[in-house]
Every structure is written in C-alpha cells, then in structure tokens.
Design an enzyme around this catalytic site. Sequence first.
Site, mmCIF file in Angstrom:
data_model
loop_
_atom_site.group_PDB
_atom_site.id
_atom_site.type_symbol
_atom_site.label_atom_id
_atom_site.label_comp_id
_atom_site.label_asym_id
_atom_site.label_seq_id
_atom_site.Cartn_x
_atom_site.Cartn_y
_atom_site.Cartn_z
ATOM 1 N N LEU A 66 10.320 -20.353 -5.598
ATOM 2 C CA LEU A 66 9.764 -19.573 -4.775
ATOM 3 C C LEU A 66 8.139 -19.870 -5.515
ATOM 4 O O LEU A 66 8.016 -19.733 -6.656
ATOM 5 C CB LEU A 66 10.101 -18.087 -4.822
ATOM 6 C CG LEU A 66 9.171 -17.209 -4.099
ATOM 7 C CD1 LEU A 66 9.331 -17.261 -2.636
ATOM 8 C CD2 LEU A 66 9.594 -15.734 -4.876
ATOM 9 N N GLU A 120 -12.580 -4.305 -3.598
ATOM 10 C CA GLU A 120 -12.993 -2.978 -3.529
ATOM 11 C C GLU A 120 -12.370 -2.055 -4.229
ATOM 12 O O GLU A 120 -12.958 -0.878 -4.529
ATOM 13 C CB GLU A 120 -12.445 -2.610 -1.914
ATOM 14 C CG GLU A 120 -13.549 -3.366 -0.785
ATOM 15 C CD GLU A 120 -13.225 -4.794 -0.582
ATOM 16 O OE1 GLU A 120 -12.216 -5.500 -1.199
ATOM 17 O OE2 GLU A 120 -13.983 -5.557 0.112
ATOM 18 N N SER A 144 -7.916 -4.850 5.179
ATOM 19 C CA SER A 144 -8.362 -4.330 3.790
ATOM 20 C C SER A 144 -8.816 -5.725 3.287
ATOM 21 O O SER A 144 -8.591 -5.558 1.947
ATOM 22 C CB SER A 144 -7.382 -3.619 3.164
ATOM 23 O OG SER A 144 -7.372 -2.330 3.840
ATOM 24 N N ASP A 200 0.716 -1.223 -0.014
ATOM 25 C CA ASP A 200 -0.160 -0.039 -0.061
ATOM 26 C C ASP A 200 0.860 1.273 -0.154
ATOM 27 O O ASP A 200 1.963 1.204 0.527
ATOM 28 C CB ASP A 200 -0.821 0.084 1.316
ATOM 29 C CG ASP A 200 -1.993 1.015 1.108
ATOM 30 O OD1 ASP A 200 -2.417 1.154 0.046
ATOM 31 O OD2 ASP A 200 -2.621 1.314 2.032
ATOM 32 N N GLY A 201 0.207 2.500 -0.534
ATOM 33 C CA GLY A 201 1.059 3.676 -0.572
ATOM 34 C C GLY A 201 1.353 4.091 -1.968
ATOM 35 O O GLY A 201 2.104 5.201 -1.801
ATOM 36 N N HIS A 261 1.889 3.347 -8.987
ATOM 37 C CA HIS A 261 1.853 1.934 -9.585
ATOM 38 C C HIS A 261 2.872 1.326 -10.320
ATOM 39 O O HIS A 261 3.476 0.347 -10.094
ATOM 40 C CB HIS A 261 0.326 1.722 -10.275
ATOM 41 C CG HIS A 261 -0.868 1.933 -9.492
ATOM 42 N ND1 HIS A 261 -0.908 1.712 -8.039
ATOM 43 C CD2 HIS A 261 -1.892 2.613 -9.685
ATOM 44 C CE1 HIS A 261 -2.128 2.172 -7.604
ATOM 45 N NE2 HIS A 261 -2.810 2.726 -8.515
HETATM 46 C C1 IPE Z 1 -5.316 -2.631 0.025
HETATM 47 O O1 IPE Z 1 -5.018 -1.308 -0.381
HETATM 48 C C2 IPE Z 1 -5.226 -3.289 -1.426
HETATM 49 C C3 IPE Z 1 -4.118 -3.452 -2.069
HETATM 50 C C4 IPE Z 1 -3.003 -2.991 -1.444
HETATM 51 C C5 IPE Z 1 -4.271 -4.120 -3.180
HETATM 52 P P1 IPE Z 1 -6.480 -0.139 -0.354
HETATM 53 O O2 IPE Z 1 -5.743 1.235 -0.423
HETATM 54 O O3 IPE Z 1 -7.240 -0.487 -1.278
HETATM 55 O O4 IPE Z 1 -6.962 -0.280 1.158
HETATM 56 P P2 IPE Z 1 -7.605 0.779 2.087
HETATM 57 O O5 IPE Z 1 -8.895 1.327 1.288
HETATM 58 O O6 IPE Z 1 -6.670 1.594 2.530
HETATM 59 O O7 IPE Z 1 -8.378 -0.076 3.046
HETATM 60 C C1 IPE Z 2 -1.890 0.247 -3.435
HETATM 61 O O1 IPE Z 2 -1.704 1.630 -3.421
HETATM 62 C C2 IPE Z 2 -2.118 -0.177 -4.752
HETATM 63 C C3 IPE Z 2 -3.440 -0.821 -4.956
HETATM 64 C C4 IPE Z 2 -4.601 -0.562 -4.015
HETATM 65 C C5 IPE Z 2 -3.797 -0.962 -6.410
HETATM 66 P P1 IPE Z 2 -2.613 2.579 -3.269
HETATM 67 O O2 IPE Z 2 -3.095 3.064 -4.733
HETATM 68 O O3 IPE Z 2 -3.963 2.213 -2.363
HETATM 69 O O4 IPE Z 2 -1.952 3.872 -2.442
HETATM 70 P P2 IPE Z 2 -2.501 4.917 -1.581
HETATM 71 O O5 IPE Z 2 -3.048 4.115 -0.263
HETATM 72 O O6 IPE Z 2 -3.542 5.674 -2.267
HETATM 73 O O7 IPE Z 2 -1.154 5.775 -1.204
HETATM 74 MG MG MG Z 3 -4.008 2.241 -0.467
#
Ligand code: IPE
Ligand code: IPE
Ligand code: MG
Length: 242
Positions: A133, A68, A197, A21-22, A38
């Site tokens: 792996l 989601e 999540s 995430d992030g 991404h």
């Molecule tokens: C969780 O991240 C899903 C993935 C990393 C694929 P999200 O950004 O979608 O989750 P929330 O919305 O913060 O819970």
């Molecule tokens: C995780 O990063 C990747 C996916 C959920 C596809 P995010 O796109 O959720 O990054 P933030 O949470 O908005 O920073």
């Molecule tokens: Mg996110």
Amino acid sequence: MAKSKNSSLNLQGINAAIIMDGNGRWAKKNALNVTSGHERGVDVVKKIVESAAKVKLESLSLYAFSTENWSRPKKEILGIKKLIIKAIDSQLPELIQQEVRLNFFGDYSSFGETVIDAILDAERSTAFEDPKLKLNIALGYGGRADIIQATKLIANKIKLDKLLLEEISDETIFKYLKAPINDLDLLIRTGGDQRISNFLLYHLAYSEIQFTETLWPDFTEEEFLQCLEAFSNTERRFGKRS
Ligand code: IPE
Ligand code: IPE
Ligand code: MG
C-alpha cells in the site's frame, strides 16, 4: 456481519483519500483537550491503514494538516508536532512489516528539524519498490499552493525552452504537482462538513465523494469498508452515456 460481507472487496488500482475531520469536536464532546482528540485520531489511522492494505487499495492519502491549519493556536500545533514524532516512532515497525510505503507531502518545514528528520527516516525505511500500500500523508498541504508551485515550475521550463506550450497536458501538470498521486478515485470526509477545504484540488476532478457525520476518532474499520463497498457499487461514467 459487515466484516465478512466485505472481505471479498478488492480495490486494486484504486486511489482513495480521507479528510480526517472532527478531532476537536470529539474531544469537546468527551470533555478532553484538543490534543487528546488528535491522539485518538492517530489510533484510528492505524486501523484504517491496516484495512486499506487488506483490501489492496493502491494508495491512501490522508489529510493530516492543511496550509490553513497553521493559523491554529500554537499550543495545538505543538501538540500535533509531538504527536507526529510519537506516531512515526510507534507505527513505523508495523508499517515496515506490512510493506506500506510512506510518503509525506506538503510544506511541513515549519514543524522543525525533529519532525523533518523523523519523516525522512520513515520514508527511507519504507521505500519498498513494490509496496502492499502507498500511504501518503498530507502535512502542511494546500491544493492551491500545490497548483501555484507546479505552475511556476512549468512556466520556468517554458522560459528556459525546456518545454513547449503545446506539450502541457494533464500528465505534465500531475508531474509537477507535489501530491504523489494522479487521478483520485474516492474521497471520504468525516466530521459532517461537506467541503473540500483546499485538499487535492486538481486530482479531485472525477472522484467519487462521500461525506459522513462520524467524527474521525469514532470512524471504524466497518464504516470504512461500507464506504469502499458503496464506492465499488457506483457506476462511474466519466461523462459517457452508460
Ligand atoms: C480539513 O479540516 C483539514 C484536515 C483534516 C487536515 P479543517 O477542520 O481544517 O477544515 P475546515 O476549517 O473545517 O474547512
Ligand atoms: C481534523 O480535526 C484534524 C486537523 C485539522 C489537524 P479538527 O481538529 O479540525 O476537528 P474539528 O473539526 O475541530 O472537530
Ligand atoms: Mg475540522
């Protein structure tokens, strides 16, 4: 240096997963569009997979796209779709060379035929019997959806007299869940939020869970090895008196 300190790590038999995430926040911080975030995230995946193979993890399951996430803007989803194709294309030769077995799980059919074909081809060409792996990518995955479809399959078996109610065990449930692992040993979530999540809900029962503030595109091999080191120093009691 952290690298040499960790070089003796051996995580044979360990199943790890990452909620990557992030990417969005990283892009914003660097005044870039979300797709560039991404894209940068995919570069990190490559490094972490190499590292996971080096320390001999049994499997690494990566949360790439959740059920989601389908409610994100069309443009972002289209960017992710193109990226999946590009990433498979560019990373497949190396995965084959490293003997990494790729397995995608989840409902990714809405990404369309090109993505489905690329995935099936990648899975076919990395179907090693004894891989170095197992790399599992959760795409269009939701823990609840997985439990629901497994419940339906089990109920149907019972209805058809092919399974007895008394026979339902952990093993049965793992058998019908789509996620290609059983118990998950370690879950890492980057990006600073401390939640699951809707990831591997059933598999997480006794996982060690680590959260890091680092945004996924900034996550390094060094930090990954530190996470693994901390995991290997954890006493896992499973409810027993130590
Ligand atoms: C969780 O991240 C899903 C993935 C990393 C694929 P999200 O950004 O979608 O989750 P929330 O919305 O913060 O819970
Ligand atoms: C995780 O990063 C990747 C996916 C959920 C596809 P995010 O796109 O959720 O990054 P933030 O949470 O908005 O920073
Ligand atoms: Mg996110």
